[in-house]
Design a protein around this motif. Structure first.
Motif, PDB file in Angstrom:
ATOM      1  N   LEU A  39      91.148  29.035 -34.056  1.00 29.97           N
ATOM      2  CA  LEU A  39      91.122  28.858 -32.784  1.00 29.97           C
ATOM      3  C   LEU A  39      92.304  28.332 -31.837  1.00 29.97           C
ATOM      4  O   LEU A  39      92.170  28.202 -30.815  1.00 29.97           O
ATOM      5  CB  LEU A  39      89.901  28.441 -32.349  1.00 29.97           C
ATOM      6  CG  LEU A  39      88.770  28.878 -32.848  1.00 29.97           C
ATOM      7  CD1 LEU A  39      87.392  28.276 -32.572  1.00 29.97           C
ATOM      8  CD2 LEU A  39      88.338  30.305 -32.168  1.00 29.97           C
ATOM      9  N   GLY A  40      93.373  27.993 -32.644  1.00 34.84           N
ATOM     10  CA  GLY A  40      94.638  27.313 -32.165  1.00 34.84           C
ATOM     11  C   GLY A  40      94.169  25.996 -31.678  1.00 34.84           C
ATOM     12  O   GLY A  40      93.453  25.356 -32.091  1.00 34.84           O
ATOM     13  N   ASP A  41      94.884  25.810 -30.357  1.00 35.82           N
ATOM     14  CA  ASP A  41      94.487  24.207 -30.061  1.00 35.82           C
ATOM     15  C   ASP A  41      93.278  24.162 -29.179  1.00 35.82           C
ATOM     16  O   ASP A  41      92.941  23.020 -28.589  1.00 35.82           O
ATOM     17  CB  ASP A  41      95.728  23.867 -28.858  1.00 35.82           C
ATOM     18  CG  ASP A  41      97.114  24.011 -29.753  1.00 35.82           C
ATOM     19  OD1 ASP A  41      97.213  23.272 -30.731  1.00 35.82           O
ATOM     20  OD2 ASP A  41      98.223  24.572 -29.218  1.00 35.82           O
ATOM     21  N   GLY A  42      92.416  24.994 -29.198  1.00 31.43           N
ATOM     22  CA  GLY A  42      91.361  24.946 -28.310  1.00 31.43           C
ATOM     23  C   GLY A  42      90.829  26.101 -27.694  1.00 31.43           C
ATOM     24  O   GLY A  42      91.419  27.322 -27.608  1.00 31.43           O
ATOM     25  N   ILE A  43      89.575  26.187 -27.278  1.00 38.60           N
ATOM     26  CA  ILE A  43      88.834  27.512 -26.632  1.00 38.60           C
ATOM     27  C   ILE A  43      88.954  27.023 -24.884  1.00 38.60           C
ATOM     28  O   ILE A  43      88.732  25.956 -24.501  1.00 38.60           O
ATOM     29  CB  ILE A  43      87.579  27.416 -26.878  1.00 38.60           C
ATOM     30  CG1 ILE A  43      87.378  27.665 -28.309  1.00 38.60           C
ATOM     31  CG2 ILE A  43      86.595  28.377 -26.143  1.00 38.60           C
ATOM     32  CD1 ILE A  43      85.838  27.793 -28.927  1.00 38.60           C
ATOM     33  N   LEU A  44      89.234  28.126 -24.314  1.00 39.14           N
ATOM     34  CA  LEU A  44      89.110  28.307 -22.906  1.00 39.14           C
ATOM     35  C   LEU A  44      87.823  28.952 -22.707  1.00 39.14           C
ATOM     36  O   LEU A  44      87.644  30.273 -22.791  1.00 39.14           O
ATOM     37  CB  LEU A  44      90.406  29.061 -22.085  1.00 39.14           C
ATOM     38  CG  LEU A  44      91.784  28.466 -22.593  1.00 39.14           C
ATOM     39  CD1 LEU A  44      92.916  29.345 -21.981  1.00 39.14           C
ATOM     40  CD2 LEU A  44      92.044  27.042 -22.072  1.00 39.14           C
ATOM     41  N   LEU A  45      86.999  28.345 -21.779  1.00 41.72           N
ATOM     42  CA  LEU A  45      85.663  28.640 -21.699  1.00 41.72           C
ATOM     43  C   LEU A  45      85.241  28.940 -20.331  1.00 41.72           C
ATOM     44  O   LEU A  45      85.345  27.845 -19.529  1.00 41.72           O
ATOM     45  CB  LEU A  45      84.504  27.731 -22.387  1.00 41.72           C
ATOM     46  CG  LEU A  45      83.044  28.089 -22.315  1.00 41.72           C
ATOM     47  CD1 LEU A  45      82.893  28.971 -23.467  1.00 41.72           C
ATOM     48  CD2 LEU A  45      82.185  26.908 -22.370  1.00 41.72           C
ATOM     49  N   PRO A  46      84.950  30.074 -19.764  1.00 39.12           N
ATOM     50  CA  PRO A  46      84.586  30.153 -18.378  1.00 39.12           C
ATOM     51  C   PRO A  46      83.207  29.448 -17.953  1.00 39.12           C
ATOM     52  O   PRO A  46      82.438  29.565 -18.754  1.00 39.12           O
ATOM     53  CB  PRO A  46      84.254  31.929 -18.253  1.00 39.12           C
ATOM     54  CG  PRO A  46      85.230  32.331 -19.107  1.00 39.12           C
ATOM     55  CD  PRO A  46      85.003  31.375 -20.605  1.00 39.12           C
ATOM     56  N   SER A  47      83.499  28.746 -16.813  1.00 43.08           N
ATOM     57  CA  SER A  47      82.250  27.908 -16.463  1.00 43.08           C
ATOM     58  C   SER A  47      81.130  28.855 -16.142  1.00 43.08           C
ATOM     59  O   SER A  47      80.027  28.229 -16.329  1.00 43.08           O
ATOM     60  CB  SER A  47      82.651  27.242 -15.205  1.00 43.08           C
ATOM     61  OG  SER A  47      83.126  28.139 -14.136  1.00 43.08           O
ATOM     62  N   LEU A  48      81.168  30.177 -15.704  1.00 46.34           N
ATOM     63  CA  LEU A  48      79.872  30.735 -15.709  1.00 46.34           C
ATOM     64  C   LEU A  48      79.117  31.100 -17.081  1.00 46.34           C
ATOM     65  O   LEU A  48      77.818  31.658 -16.711  1.00 46.34           O
ATOM     66  CB  LEU A  48      80.326  32.059 -14.964  1.00 46.34           C
ATOM     67  CG  LEU A  48      81.249  33.188 -15.724  1.00 46.34           C
ATOM     68  CD1 LEU A  48      81.025  34.599 -15.013  1.00 46.34           C
ATOM     69  CD2 LEU A  48      82.681  32.813 -15.921  1.00 46.34           C
ATOM     70  N   MET A  49      79.586  30.817 -17.808  1.00 43.23           N
ATOM     71  CA  MET A  49      78.520  30.531 -19.039  1.00 43.23           C
ATOM     72  C   MET A  49      77.503  29.535 -19.195  1.00 43.23           C
ATOM     73  O   MET A  49      76.723  29.578 -19.755  1.00 43.23           O
ATOM     74  CB  MET A  49      79.523  30.461 -20.491  1.00 43.23           C
ATOM     75  CG  MET A  49      80.064  31.594 -20.570  1.00 43.23           C
ATOM     76  SD  MET A  49      80.822  31.620 -22.280  1.00 43.23           S
ATOM     77  CE  MET A  49      82.280  32.556 -22.321  1.00 43.23           C
ATOM     78  N   LEU A  50      77.745  28.569 -18.108  1.00 42.16           N
ATOM     79  CA  LEU A  50      76.742  27.301 -18.289  1.00 42.16           C
ATOM     80  C   LEU A  50      76.149  27.141 -17.149  1.00 42.16           C
ATOM     81  O   LEU A  50      76.417  27.453 -15.789  1.00 42.16           O
ATOM     82  CB  LEU A  50      77.858  26.225 -18.510  1.00 42.16           C
ATOM     83  CG  LEU A  50      78.847  26.266 -19.368  1.00 42.16           C
ATOM     84  CD1 LEU A  50      79.764  25.032 -19.366  1.00 42.16           C
ATOM     85  CD2 LEU A  50      78.010  26.239 -20.799  1.00 42.16           C
ATOM     86  N   LYS A  51      74.882  26.392 -17.172  1.00 44.46           N
ATOM     87  CA  LYS A  51      74.297  25.924 -15.772  1.00 44.46           C
ATOM     88  C   LYS A  51      75.169  25.060 -15.122  1.00 44.46           C
ATOM     89  O   LYS A  51      75.763  24.203 -15.723  1.00 44.46           O
ATOM     90  CB  LYS A  51      73.116  25.253 -16.405  1.00 44.46           C
ATOM     91  CG  LYS A  51      72.170  24.766 -15.210  1.00 44.46           C
ATOM     92  CD  LYS A  51      70.882  24.241 -15.726  1.00 44.46           C
ATOM     93  CE  LYS A  51      70.054  23.864 -14.439  1.00 44.46           C
ATOM     94  NZ  LYS A  51      68.715  22.914 -14.774  1.00 44.46           N
ATOM     95  N   HIS A  52      75.332  25.129 -13.914  1.00 44.20           N
ATOM     96  CA  HIS A  52      76.062  24.501 -13.032  1.00 44.20           C
ATOM     97  C   HIS A  52      75.678  22.933 -13.237  1.00 44.20           C
ATOM     98  O   HIS A  52      74.580  22.442 -12.917  1.00 44.20           O
ATOM     99  CB  HIS A  52      76.102  24.902 -11.733  1.00 44.20           C
ATOM    100  CG  HIS A  52      76.844  24.115 -10.741  1.00 44.20           C
ATOM    101  ND1 HIS A  52      78.327  24.320 -10.605  1.00 44.20           N
ATOM    102  CD2 HIS A  52      76.792  23.171  -9.699  1.00 44.20           C
ATOM    103  CE1 HIS A  52      78.736  23.715  -9.932  1.00 44.20           C
ATOM    104  NE2 HIS A  52      77.754  22.965  -9.257  1.00 44.20           N
ATOM    105  N   GLY A  53      76.754  21.970 -13.333  1.00 40.21           N
ATOM    106  CA  GLY A  53      76.372  20.489 -13.317  1.00 40.21           C
ATOM    107  C   GLY A  53      75.867  20.349 -14.965  1.00 40.21           C
ATOM    108  O   GLY A  53      75.507  19.084 -14.785  1.00 40.21           O
TER     109      GLY A  53
END
Length: 589
Positions: A526-540
């Motif tokens: 995965l290299g140096d890390g994952i870029l994760l879109p915030s829209l996968m998560l519950k806000h806050g």
């Protein structure tokens, strides 16, 4: 203003409005308000929701009854400028209980989830106040006479309405509710009062498609242009009507926008509701509690926090018939404003057609079929023919197709200009195209700035990232990755995944779960890390829809995870910059 609030029936189940945040340098901070305090009444009136709160707080002289965190009562009297804000935020937008959905739509997302997850995932709202404040969709089937009166008196416009079909028998079949067939009468009610709505149609193959879809769209178009002889200035009128509605909404939320007056403490409708919504689930409930807005990034959908606030909302939610009389068919003819002006503003200002979304947890015998590529191509052709007709007759495209149609059909998305002023962006209409456009602007700007500062662009240290998205956007986002990889020292890999958790072949980004990511990314470089879109998560909240947290996923995969909020933060994090002012949040693995 207070007289309008006072004329409405007294609610019997209003709870004190619990404060979650006191804005810095605000009147409330000066008065000593603290999180945990709660407002019981304002000038003797108990606010039922943010709408009441902002009406009541507009006065110059306020007498506030307050309960502090220790349940001690206080009276606070103050004088301020008219319309000046106190600077408070609350844990919920409604203080008298959530208006619950009384439909049994077979495509409701709530009924397509596994059991045993957090309580907030199972609450069904159909609340006109959340529709006005935050753009969530409602069906209008559960409104009592006092609710209709309040919409009229306070001019709560625009509202967002799930129409699905205008033929009574078809809509009743879809909503499993014999009150659903009143939709055309209800639209006429909005027209008579010069109030606006945005509409959506969740298309279910074999139920409301084909001739039924054409009937629905033509019926709705009849509520766009009230005068058949009206000049083709419909688009400017639409913008004017929408601007008036936005001004009303700005008033209800408090002038100044985000963070300025009362709001959910979560503050804005998060990106994942848009993603979930354009998946085509029935979103009257799900939008406001578990996510925000749709694929591409920018969107606004509020949610309430877990815990006691949810329990209180659930226990005290309105049920039709509890305290108020339902409206019968003949009620629609009472008290209508049938004055005849030269023309009326558009009533239905825009329509989104969204494909139904199904999961492996759907109920048995739900009578629903998934949208096939062939069906997607059929619907695109049908709607595009009507769009051309509406542009000629109305001066506006009027009806738009959600981005998923083009992804499922394997067709190119329409150009940016096809979406006019993006009236249905929160329904996944044009959100992918808008994200791509914003990305192109952001990377051009950042590269120009860096080149001016240091000459030919080269990262000081090589960077390798894995950008995770739903496979719905794979084709649209692949050129963005190619563009990022032209930068010397930067390597970005696009991991476009479907969701086995939901049992879907095509998945929007907001519906990917932690278990989906873990299954597909474990034992991968995965290299140096994952870029994760915030829209996968519950806000806050760092939880995915399956309740796995970002930290748990990071630990399991052994790499840090950076939360990406939009196109600007994607570019900035790839370049190691924070020029957008929105740096990603990092979770160390």
């Amino acid at each position: 203003m207070n007289s309008i609030v006072s004329t409405l029936p007294k609610a019997t189940n209003v709870k004190p409005a619990k404060i979650t945040r006191v804005l810095p340098e605000s009147i409330a901070e000066e008065l000593g308000f603290e999180p945990g305090d709660a407002i019981v009444s304002i000038n003797g009136e108990r606010p039922r929701d943010l709408i009441d709160y902002n009406f009541l707080c507009a006065d110059e002289y306020l007498r506030l009854e307050i309960l502090d965190a220790k349940d001690q009562q206080h009276i606070v009297e103050l004088e301020k400028d008219f319309d000046s804000e106190l600077g408070l935020e609350f844990e919920t937008a409604v203080f008298d209980g959530l208006l619950q959905c009384n439909n049994r739509c077979p495509f409701c997302f709530i009924d397509q989830q596994p059991p045993g997850k957090r309580e907030s995932l199972y609450l069904k709202d159909d609340d006109y106040r959340l529709s006005f404040l935050y753009g969530s969709y409602l069906t209008l089937t559960n409104l009592t006479r006092s609710s209709w009166d309040r919409i009229e008196q306070l001019r709560l416009s625009p509202l967002y309405v799930s129409v699905h079909a205008t033929e009574p028998a078809v809509r009743e079949k879809l909503l499993k509710n014999d009150r659903a067939g009143e939709i055309l009468n209800q639209l006429q009610w909005f027209r008579d009062r010069r109030l606006q709505i945005h509409a959506q149609v969740v298309l279910c193959p074999g139920i409301n498609d084909g001739a039924h879809l054409e009937t629905t769209l033509r019926d709705l178009a009849n509520f766009y242009n009230a005068d058949p002889n009206r000049p083709q200035s419909a688009q400017s009128a639409d913008l004017g009507a929408r601007a008036a509605g936005l001004r009303s909404r700005a008033w209800a939320l408090g002038e100044g926008g985000e963070g300025s007056v009362a709001s959910f403490h979560d503050d804005s409708q998060t990106d994942d509701a848009q993603d979930k919504g354009n998946e085509g689930f029935e979103m009257e409930a799900f939008d406001d509690f578990e996510g925000g807005n749709f694929d591409g990034g920018d969107g606004d959908f509020d949610e309430m926090p877990d815990g006691p606030a949810y329990e209180a909302a659930y226990e005290n939610a309105y049920e039709i018939g509890d305290d108020e009389e339902e409206w019968d068919d003949e009620d629609w003819d009472e008290g209508e404003l049938n004055d005849s002006d030269d023309w009326l503003p558009p009533t239905v200002t825009s329509v989104a057609v969204v494909p139904v979304g199904l999961t492996r947890f759907r109920p048995d015998l739900d009578e629903l079929d998934p949208v096939s590529p062939a069906k997607a191509r059929e619907v695109i052709g049908q709607v595009q023919a009507l769009q051309a007709e509406f542009r000629e007759a109305l001066g506006s495209t009027f009806v738009w197709l959600a981005d998923e149609w083009f992804v499922i059909a394997g067709q190119e998305l329409p150009p940016l200009e096809a979406y006019e002023n993006f009236p249905q962006i929160d329904n996944g209409v044009g959100s992918i195209r808008l994200f791509v456009d914003r990305f192109e602007q952001a990377i051009a700007q950042r590269i120009s700035t860096l080149t001016a500062e240091q000459g030919p662009l080269q990262l000081p240290q090589p960077r390798r990232y894995t950008w995770v998205v739903g496979n719905m956007v794979k084709l649209a986002f692949a050129p963005l990755v190619d563009r990022l990889n032209t930068i010397d020292g930067l390597t970005v890999t696009l991991a476009a995944l479907n969701s086995d958790y939901w049992g879907q072949q095509f998945t929007v980004t907001g519906l990917l779960t932690g278990s989906d990511l873990l299954k597909n990314l474990q034992d991968t470089d995965l290299g140096d890390g994952i870029l994760l879109p915030s829209l996968m998560l519950k806000h806050g909240d760092p939880r995915f829809l399956d309740d796995m947290t970002v930290g748990e996923l990071s630990d399991s995969l052994g790499v840090p995870i950076t939360i990406i909020t939009d196109a600007d933060s994607l570019v900035d994090n790839c370049l190691g910059r924070t020029t957008s002012g929105k740096p990603g949040n990092h979770t160390q693995g």
